[in-house]
Motif scaffolding. Structure first.
Motif, short mmCIF file in Angstrom:
data_model
loop_
_atom_site.label_atom_id
_atom_site.label_comp_id
_atom_site.label_asym_id
_atom_site.label_seq_id
_atom_site.Cartn_x
_atom_site.Cartn_y
_atom_site.Cartn_z
N SER A 276 0.87 -1.18 0.00
CA SER A 276 0.00 0.00 0.00
C SER A 276 0.90 1.22 0.00
CB SER A 276 -0.88 0.01 1.23
OG SER A 276 -1.55 -1.19 1.38
N CYS B 32 -2.67 0.99 4.13
CA CYS B 32 -3.06 -0.40 4.34
C CYS B 32 -4.12 -0.54 5.42
CB CYS B 32 -1.87 -1.28 4.68
SG CYS B 32 -1.12 -0.91 6.26
N ASP C 159 -4.48 6.56 -2.23
CA ASP C 159 -4.07 5.32 -2.88
C ASP C 159 -4.05 5.47 -4.39
OD1 ASP C 159 -5.15 2.36 -1.06
OD2 ASP C 159 -3.16 3.14 -1.61
#
Lengths: 444, 474
Positions: free
Chosen positions: B340, B403, B457
Motif C-alpha cells: 500500500s 493499508c 491510494d
C-alpha cells in the motif's frame, strides 16, 4: 575580542560541545603562548579558580542533551560550561518551527536574553555572536531563529554569524524541509552570514576519508567541530599587522559577506584523514592547495573523488551559467586560511585566478588570505576554505523543491497553523528562497 | 522531563494496562540499579512517602520510597480491577485512581458512552485532573481500550472527548484493540464503528491493534520455542510476549498477547525517558506522522520478537531487524504496508545502533516501499541508547499507511450487514440520548475516512510531476 556562542537545540548543543573541546585542546596543546592566550580569551574565560569556562549559552526545550553536554565537558577536566549558563524546559518543540518561533521563543525570551547579557558582560570586547543550530528540528530552527532576532534587536551593532547544520537529504525528520525553508528565509534577513554544514557530506567524510566503520553522531559532530575550529582559531590577517587578529568575525564578514543577497557560506578543509594515518603522511603546500582549488571549482566538499575534468570556462564565453549547465562552481568571494609549518611560503596564486570568480569583484578583493604558523589539531599543515559560492545551490534547491511539493498538497500545514503562522508566511518564505536561488544561479 | 498518564478503560484496556505496568517496572528495575527515583521513572510513576501526611510526593533524585503509577483505571464491572488490586501490582495503584461500577455495559457502546458517560462525568474529570496535577509537565495521555465491547469502546471514547475538552494542549494517543472477524461479541461491529467516529474526531494519534495479529505472533513465537532444533533456545525474558522477570509470578491466558501491546507502549516512550543521540519526543510523533488531521491511524510493528539464547547462532543481524519491521508478519494489524502507500513512517530504534546503521538500512529498504509523491523521504527517526530488557537492540516502526483501508472497509461491511437488518438496534436505541442518526453519522464518518485513504491510494500508480515552482521576476 571575545565571541559568545549560543547553542540551540539538540544538534546545537552537541556540536557546540565538540567545538569547544577542539578549541580548548588546540589552545592548550600548542606551545605558542600568544596563540593560546588569544584563543582562550576569544572563546573561554578564566574563572577565579583558574578553570576555563566556555563563553556559551546553552538553550534547549528539554533537559537531557544539555545535561549530557555539560557533564561531558566537565569530565574532560580541561574546560567546562558556566554552571548557570543554560536554559531548558521540560518538553521539546515537537519538530515544529512554528511552535519554536511563535510560542516557545517569545515565552522564554527574557530568560534567554538575561543569560546572553551575562556572557556579554564577561567580555572585555565583543567580537560577535555565533548561534549554532540545526534546521531540521523544532527548537534549533524555530527558537534559534527567534533568538537570532532577539540578538539583532538587543545588540544591533554586533556581528551575528549563524552556523547551521543541514540534515541528511533522506529524512531525519519528515517536516525537515518546511522547518529548513522557514528558518533560512528568516535568517537571511537577520543574519550577517550563514555558515553551513551538511550531514550528508560530513557523513561521507567520516566514511571515505576517516574510514570510520560505524559512524555515530559524535563522529559527525567532531568533523564539524574540526572544520569550524579551523575557521575560528586565531590567525594573522592582512589587517591585523603582524599580530593575531582581534576581529575574527568582522573580518570574516568583510571578506565574504559582500552583498546582502549572497550570505551562504560553505566550508571545506584539507587534509582530513584518520588520526592514525597522520603520522605516516607528508604534506606539501602545493599539493594541498592544488587539491583544494579543484575541490572548490568542481564543488566537491571533500578530498576524494574530485572531478579533475572541471575547469573554469574561457574568459570569452558569455551567457549565464545556470544550475543545470556544467558543474563549474563560480565563487563570489573566498577566504583561505592556512595553518602550520612553512605557511609563509605557500603559493596561493591558483586562488587568485579571475576565471573562478564572478566579474564584479577584482580577484585581489575577492580572495582573502589568513595565516597562522601554528599547526592545528594535529595536522602539520592544514588549509580551510570558507567560500561564498554556488556550492550550496543544489542542496538548497532540493530542499525548496521537496518543501514546495509537500506544500502543494498542504500536508502537515494544519500542524503549523495551530501555532500561529499562516499559509501566507509559508509563501513569503518560499518567495525569499526562490530569490536566493535565482541570485546564486545567475552568478557568472 | 515530561510525564504521561495512562488511562485504561474496560476489561481489555485494564488487562493490557496491567501488563504494561508490570513490564514498565521490570524495565526500570533493569536499568535503574541504584534505587534512585530518577527522571525516567518519573515519567510514569510518582514517588510517594506514605509516612508524610500531605500526600507525601517526593521529588526526583531521592531514594525510591513507594512507586505509584500515573494511571486512571476505569471499568464498569469490578472483576478485572479488583483482580489487579489483589494481585502483585496492588501497591502501585491508589484507590483514588480507580472508578468501577457493578453491572458492566452489556457490550453496548451507547450504555458505556451515554449512560455511564453522563453519570460518571464529574468523577472521571476529577480523577484525571488529580493525575494531571501530580505531573510537573504533562505531555501525553495514553488511552487503552478495546473497540468491540461496551465499556472500553463506549466509555473509553467518552473519556477521550473529555480529555480533549479539559486538556486540549495535551497529546492524546489511543491504543485501540480492534476485534477480529470471528469475534464472539455479535454487536462488536456497531461498537467499533461508533467508537471509530470518536477516534477520528478527537484523538491525536491512534495505534490500531488487531487481536488476530497478536494471536498469530504469539503462535509464531511458541512454534519457534517448541522447535525441535537442538540448541535453538529462546533467551529468557527476551520474547516480546514474555512477562518473565516482572512482578506477576504466573502468566495467564491473553497475557502473551497483551505483553506485545505493553511493549509497544514502552518502546514508544523510550526516547522521552532515556538518553540517546537522536531523541524523539511524543509530540514529535504526531507532528511528523499526521499530515492531515483525520488520517492519524499509525500501524505499529515491533521487532525483534525474540532473541536466541544460543551463542553459537549469531544474534539476529541488525539489518534483518529492519527488514522484518516492514514484513506483514510483524505488523500489529493484519495488513501489508509494503503493497500500500506510505504517507509517513517513523523508526524508533533502541540499543546499540548508530546513525550509519540507520541510514544504511533506510537506503536499502527505501526502493521497495511506495511513498506518496509529496513525501518521498518521509522518515522520522529516533535513536535511544537504552535497549529493552533481554535484547541488544529493538525497533518500533509506526507507519501512516493506506493499508488500514482494507481493515476499515471490512469493519464497515460487518457493520452494514447488521445495520441493514436493524439487528440488535433496539438495545442501543433504548438508551437515553441515543438516536438512530448516531449510527448513520458514524457510518458516514467511516466512509469519508476510507474515501480519503482511497484518494491517496489512487495517486500511487501515477507519476506525479513536481509542482511548478514560483518564478521570480528578474
Amino acid at each position: 575580542m571575545s565571541v559568545v556562542t549560543v547553542q540551540l537545540g539538540q544538534c546545537g548543543n552537541q556540536v557546540g560541545q565538540e567545538l569547544f573541546d577542539v578549541m580548548c585542546s588546540d589552545a592548550r596543546d600548542v606551545h605558542r603562548k600568544t596563540y593560546s592566550a588569544v584563543s582562550c580569551e576569544r572563546f573561554f574565560r578564566q574563572t577565579t579558580q583558574g578553570a576555563l569556562e566556555a563563553r556559551a549559552v546553552l538553550i534547549d526545550m528539554e533537559p537531557k542533551v544539555i545535561n549530557h553536554s555539560m557533564s561531558k565537558a566537565a569530565k574532560s577536566g580541561r574546560w567546562r560550561y558556566g554552571e548557570t549558563s543554560h536554559f531548558s524546559q521540560k518538553q521539546g518543540s515537537g519538530n515544529n518551527w512554528a511552535n519554536g518561533y511563535c510560542v516557545l521563543g517569545p515565552r522564554h525570551r527574557d530568560a534567554v536574553e538575561e543569560l546572553v547579557r551575562r556572557q556579554v558582560e564577561h567580555c572585555d570586547m565583543l567580537a560577535g555572536f555565533i548561534p549554532i543550530m540545526s534546521v531540521a528540528g523544532g527548537t534549533g530552527s524555530g527558537v534559534g531563529t527567534f533568538i537570532t532576532q532577539c540578538l539583532r534587536d538587543v545588540y544591533p551593532s554586533s556581528f551575528v554569524l549563524n552556523h547551521l547544520t543541514w540534515p541528511y537529504g533522506t529524512g531525519e525528520v519528515i517536516v525537515q524541509n518546511y522547518n529548513s525553508v522557514l528558518t533560512l528565509a528568516h535568517l537571511y534577513q537577520l543574519s550577517d552570514a550563514i555558515l553551513v554544514h551538511e550531514n550528508d557530506i560530513v557523513h561521507k567524510i567520516c566514511s571515505q576519508l576517516l574510514k570510520i566503520k560505524q559512524i555515530s553522531f559524535s563522529d559527525i559532530n567532531r568533523v564539524i567541530a574540526h572544520q569550524l575550529g579551523g575557521v575560528l582559531q586565531p590567525t594573522l590577517t592582512p589587517a591585523s599587522c603582524g599580530a593575531y587578529s582581534r576581529h575574527p568575525i568582522g573580518e570574516l564578514m568583510s571578506a565574504l559577506a559582500c552583498h546582502p543577497e549572497y550570505k551562504l557560506l560553505s566550508v571545506c578543509t584539507i587534509p582530513q584523514m584518520a588520526s592514525s594515518s597522520i603520522a605516516f603522511s607528508t604534506f606539501s603546500w602545493p599539493a594541498l592547495l592544488k587539491h583544494l582549488r579543484q575541490m572548490l571549482i568542481s564543488n566537491s566538499k571533500m578530498e576524494g573523488g574530485i572531478d579533475w575534468q572541471v575547469c573554469p570556462p574561457p574568459a570569452s564565453a558569455g551567457g549565464s551559467r545556470s544550475l543545470s549547465a556544467g558543474s563549474f562552481n563560480t565563487s563570489l568571494a573566498n577566504l583561505l586560511i592556512l595553518r602550520g609549518k612553512d605557511v609563509y611560503s605557500a603559493e596561493t596564486g591558483g586562488f587568485e585566478d579571475p576565471a573562478i570568480y564572478t566579474s564584479w569583484l577584482p580577484p585581489d578583493e575577492a580572495l582573502s588570505l589568513w595565516k597562522s604558523p601554528v599547526p592545528f589539531n594535529k595536522y602539520e599543515k592544514s588549509a580551510t576554505l570558507v567560500s561564498n559560492s554556488q556550492a550550496l545551490l543544489r542542496p538548497l534547491d532540493d530542499m525548496v523543491r521537496k518543501a514546495w511539493n509537500m506544500f502543494a498538497s498542504r500536508a502537515y500545514i494544519h500542524q503549523y497553523i495551530k501555532f500561529g503562522i499562516s499559509e501566507e508566511d509559508f509563501l513569503d518564505s518560499f518567495t525569499s528562497l526562490e530569490q536566493v536561488i535565482s541570485s546564486y544561479s545567475e552568478l557568472q | 522531563m515530561t510525564q504521561s498518564v495512562v488511562v485504561q478503560v474496560g476489561q481489555c484496556g485494564n488487562q493490557v494496562g496491567c501488563r504494561f505496568w508490570d513490564l514498565a517496572l521490570r524495565e526500570h528495575a533493569h536499568v535503574n540499579k541504584r534505587g534512585l527515583y530518577d527522571e525516567a521513572l518519573s515519567s510514569f510513576f510518582r514517588n510517594v512517602d506514605p509516612r508524610k501526611s500531605d500526600g507525601g510526593a517526593c521529588c526526583v533524585g531521592g531514594r525510591i520510597q513507594h512507586l505509584k503509577a500515573r494511571a486512571v483505571l476505569i471499568d464498569m464491572e469490578e472483576g478485572v480491577v479488583h483482580g489487579i488490586l489483589q494481585g502483585p501490582l496492588r501497591e502501585v495503584f491508589d484507590s483514588a485512581q480507580l472508578l468501577t461500577d457493578v453491572s458492566g455495559s452489556g457490550n453496548n457502546w451507547a450504555v458505556g458512552n451515554l449512560t455511564y458517560g453522563s453519570a460518571y462525568r464529574d468523577s472521571i474529570v476529577n480523577k484525571l485532573r488529580k493525575a494531571a496535577e501530580h505531573c510537573d509537565c504533562l505531555q501525553c495521555f495514553f488511552l487503552i481500550h478495546s473497540m468491540g465491547g461496551g465499556t472500553g469502546s463506549g466509555l473509553g471514547t467518552r473519556v477521550l472527548s473529555l480529555l480533549e475538552e479539559e486538556f486540549p494542549d495535551v497529546c492524546r494517543i489511543v491504543t485501540a484493540m480492534y476485534p477480529s472477524a470471528e469475534d464472539d461479541v455479535i454487536t462488536s461491529p456497531y461498537n467499533s464503528v461508533l467508537a471509530m467516529r470518536e477516534l477520528t474526531e478527537h484523538a491525536d494519534c491512534v495505534l490500531p491493534v488487531e487481536n488476530q495479529s497478536l494471536v498469530d505472533i504469539v503462535n509464531k513465537i511458541s512454534l519457534m520455542s517448541h522447535d525441535a532444533k537442538p540448541g535453538c533456545v529462546l533467551k529468557k525474558e527476551s520474547t516480546v510476549t514474555s512477562g518473565q522477570g516482572g512482578v506477576s509470578p504466573t502468566e495467564r491466558p491473553f497475557d502473551a498477547m497483551n505483553n506485545i501491546v505493553a511493549n509497544l507502549l514502552l518502546n514508544i516512550t523510550s526516547s522521552s525517558r532515556f538518553d540517546g543521540s537522536l531523541n524523539m519526543d511524543l509530540n514529535e510523533i504526531a507532528n511528523n506522522l499526521v499530515p492531515f488531521p483525520r488520517l492519524h491511524y499509525l500501524v505499529p510493528s515491533l521487532t525483534p520478537l525474540y532473541t536466541l539464547a544460543d551463542v553459537n547462532i549469531p544474534t539476529r543481524r541488525l539489518d534483518q531487524m529492519f527488514s522484518d519491521a516492514f514484513s506483514k508478519e510483524h505488523q500489529l494489524i493484519r495488513a501489508d504496508p509494503k503493497h500500500s502507500l506510505y504517507l509517513a513512517c517513523a523508526l524508533m530504534v533502541r540499543g546499540n545502533v548508530q546513525v550509519s546503521d540507520l541510514r544504511r538500512n533506510i537506503e536499502r529498504l527505501r526502493p521497495s516501499l511506495p511513498f506518496v509523491s509529496w513525501n518521498q523521504e518521509g522518515w522520522k527517526t529516533g535513536l535511544c541508547s537504552v535497549p529493552p530488557v533481554g535484547h541488544a537492540h529493538s525497533l518500533l516502526a509506526l507507519a501512516n499507511n493506506t493499508c488500514v483501508k482494507p481493515t476499515f472497509m471490512e469493519l464497515r461491511d460487518r457493520f452494514t450487514k447488521l445495520y441493514k437488518k436493524k439487528a440488535h438496534l433496539h438495545h442501543y436505541l433504548h438508551v437515553d440520548g441515543m438516536e438512530q442518526s448516531a449510527f448513520s453519522e458514524a457510518l458516514s464518518s467511516l466512509s469519508a475516512l476510507i474515501e480519503e485513504y482511497h484518494h491517496l491510494d489512487a495517486t500511487k500508480a501515477r507519476l506525479i510531476p513536481d509542482a511548478p515552482r514560483l518564478s521570480i521576476a528578474r
